[in-house]
Design a protein around this motif. Structure first.
Motif, PDB file in Angstrom:
ATOM      1  N   GLN A  41      45.461  38.161  41.126  1.00  0.00           N
ATOM      2  CA  GLN A  41      44.001  38.077  41.107  1.00  0.00           C
ATOM      3  C   GLN A  41      43.377  39.405  41.548  1.00  0.00           C
ATOM      4  O   GLN A  41      42.626  39.459  42.509  1.00  0.00           O
ATOM      5  N   ASP A  58      47.904  41.810  42.966  1.00  0.00           N
ATOM      6  CA  ASP A  58      47.022  42.122  44.089  1.00  0.00           C
ATOM      7  C   ASP A  58      47.859  42.367  45.347  1.00  0.00           C
ATOM      8  O   ASP A  58      49.081  42.163  45.359  1.00  0.00           O
ATOM      9  N   ARG A 100      42.889  48.779  48.361  1.00  0.00           N
ATOM     10  CA  ARG A 100      42.053  47.597  48.609  1.00  0.00           C
ATOM     11  C   ARG A 100      40.579  47.965  48.431  1.00  0.00           C
ATOM     12  O   ARG A 100      40.231  49.137  48.351  1.00  0.00           O
ATOM     13  N   ARG A 153      40.307  39.507  44.048  1.00  0.00           N
ATOM     14  CA  ARG A 153      40.667  39.910  45.414  1.00  0.00           C
ATOM     15  C   ARG A 153      40.360  41.375  45.707  1.00  0.00           C
ATOM     16  O   ARG A 153      40.505  41.831  46.833  1.00  0.00           O
ATOM     17  N   ARG A 154      40.002  42.107  44.664  1.00  0.00           N
ATOM     18  CA  ARG A 154      39.573  43.502  44.795  1.00  0.00           C
ATOM     19  C   ARG A 154      40.658  44.401  45.394  1.00  0.00           C
ATOM     20  O   ARG A 154      40.372  45.316  46.168  1.00  0.00           O
ATOM     21  N   SER A 155      41.905  44.105  45.041  1.00  0.00           N
ATOM     22  CA  SER A 155      43.013  44.941  45.521  1.00  0.00           C
ATOM     23  C   SER A 155      44.072  45.020  44.444  1.00  0.00           C
ATOM     24  O   SER A 155      44.136  44.169  43.551  1.00  0.00           O
ATOM     25  N   ASP A 164      48.162  40.803  47.983  1.00  0.00           N
ATOM     26  CA  ASP A 164      48.683  39.604  48.635  1.00  0.00           C
ATOM     27  C   ASP A 164      49.820  38.973  47.839  1.00  0.00           C
ATOM     28  O   ASP A 164      50.257  37.864  48.149  1.00  0.00           O
TER      29      ASP A 164
END
Length: 265
Positions: free
Chosen positions: A237, A231, A208, A241-243, A233
Motif C-alpha cells: 500500500q 511499503d 517515508r 501508506r506514503r512509504s 511496513d
C-alpha cells in the motif's frame, strides 16, 4: 522500443513542459546571486509546468482525472482514469542549480498504475514504462541490479527535514542500514531515485512521507525492470501508506528486515 499511443502522449507532454523547465533552470544560476533569491521564480516555474502538463494531457485524453502536486485532485468525466503528476520533483535541487530534478507522469486505471514517464530535462534522460511491456531509458531496456550482498550494495534513501517526518525513526533506520551496505546516498528527487533503481544504478531505495505523485510512475518503472516494490511496513500500500522500499528480490527483503529491526520497541 515501439511506443504506444499512450506513451507518446505522455512523452510529448513531458518534453513540452521540460523545455520550459530547462530554460528556467538556466535562469536560476543568475538569480542565485540576487538578494531576493530564486524561490518565487522556482514556484512560478513549478506551477507553469503543471499547467502545461495538464493542458497537454487533457487535450489528448479529455475526461481523465488529474492529481497534481500544485492543484490537487480534479476529477474528470472518466472516473476510471487519473493522471498522477509531479511537475517538478526535486524543487530544492532546482532552486540551488543542482541538475537532479524531474517531471513525473503516471496513469492510474482503476487502482492500477498502467504507464509511467520520468523525465530529467537537465540531462535529457527519459525513463518510460508500460504495464507488461518493460522499462526503458531513452529507448534502451533497463533492469534492476543483480547484486545479492548488502555489503556490495549502494542504497538510496530519503532524509526528512527537521520538523517534518519522523526524524528519530529515520535515524534508527539509517543506523541499521548504514553499517551493512557499501554506501548510502540521498539525491533529493524520489522519482529519479526510483528510476535509478530500475536502471540498476542504485541497488535499493527507501523513503517515508512521500506523496502519490512522488512515486506513482517510479513504482511501475521498478516493477517493469524486474524489481520488487512495497511499503515500509512490508505491505503493498505504497500510495496509501506514503512509504516505499524497492530493489531486486533480495535487496527488497533485506532492507525491509533492517527497517523492521530498527523499529522494534
Amino acid at each position: 522500443m515501439l511506443r504506444s499511443a499512450l506513451l507518446n502522449v505522455m512523452v510529448a507532454a513531458a518534453r513540452k513542459a521540460g523545455r520550459a523547465l530547462k530554460r528556467d533552470f538556466g535562469e536560476v544560476e543568475h538569480l542565485q546571486v540576487s538578494l531576493k533569491g530564486p524561490a518565487n521564480f522556482v514556484t512560478a516555474a513549478d506551477r507553469k509546468a503543471e499547467e502545461t502538463l495538464r493542458a497537454e494531457l487533457e487535450k489528448a485524453r479529455p475526461g481523465y482525472g488529474f492529481l497534481g502536486e500544485e492543484g490537487g485532485l480534479q476529477e474528470g468525466s472518466d472516473r476510471s482514469h487519473t493522471w498522477i503528476v509531479d511537475p517538478l520533483d526535486g524543487t530544492t535541487n532546482f532552486l540551488h542549480g543542482i541538475p537532479q530534478f524531474a517531471i513525473s507522469i503516471a496513469l492510474q486505471r482503476e487502482d492500477t498504475i498502467v504507464a509511467g514517464v520520468i523525465y530529467n530535462p537537465a540531462n535529457e534522460e527519459l525513463f518510460m514504462a508500460e504495464r507488461g511491456k518493460g522499462a526503458f531509458l531513452n529507448d534502451q531496456r533497463i533492469r534492476v541490479a543483480g547484486r545479492q550482498r548488502l555489503a556490495d550494495a549502494v542504497i538510496c534513501c530519503g532524509l526528512p527535514h527537521l520538523g517534518r517526518g519522523e526524524l528519530g525513526q529515520f535515524r534508527k533506520e539509517f543506523e541499521q542500514v548504514q553499517e551493512k551496505v557499501a554506501g548510502l546516498r540521498r539525491f533529493g528527487a524520489a522519482s529519479l531515485d526510483l528510476a535509478w533503481v530500475a536502471a540498476g544504478r542504485f541497488d535499493a531505495f527507501w523513503e517515508r512521507n512521500l506523496s502519490p505523485w512522488d512515486m506513482a510512475a517510479g513504482i511501475l518503472m521498478v516493477r517493469e525492470a524486474g524489481g520488487y516494490v512495497g511499503d515500509c511496513d512490508g505491505g503493498d500500500q505504497m500510495l496509501a501508506r506514503r512509504s516505499i522500499v524497492c530493489g531486486n528480490e533480495t535487496m527488497h527483503r533485506e532492507i525491509l528486515a533492517l527497517l523492521k529491526a530498527a523499529n522494534r520497541p
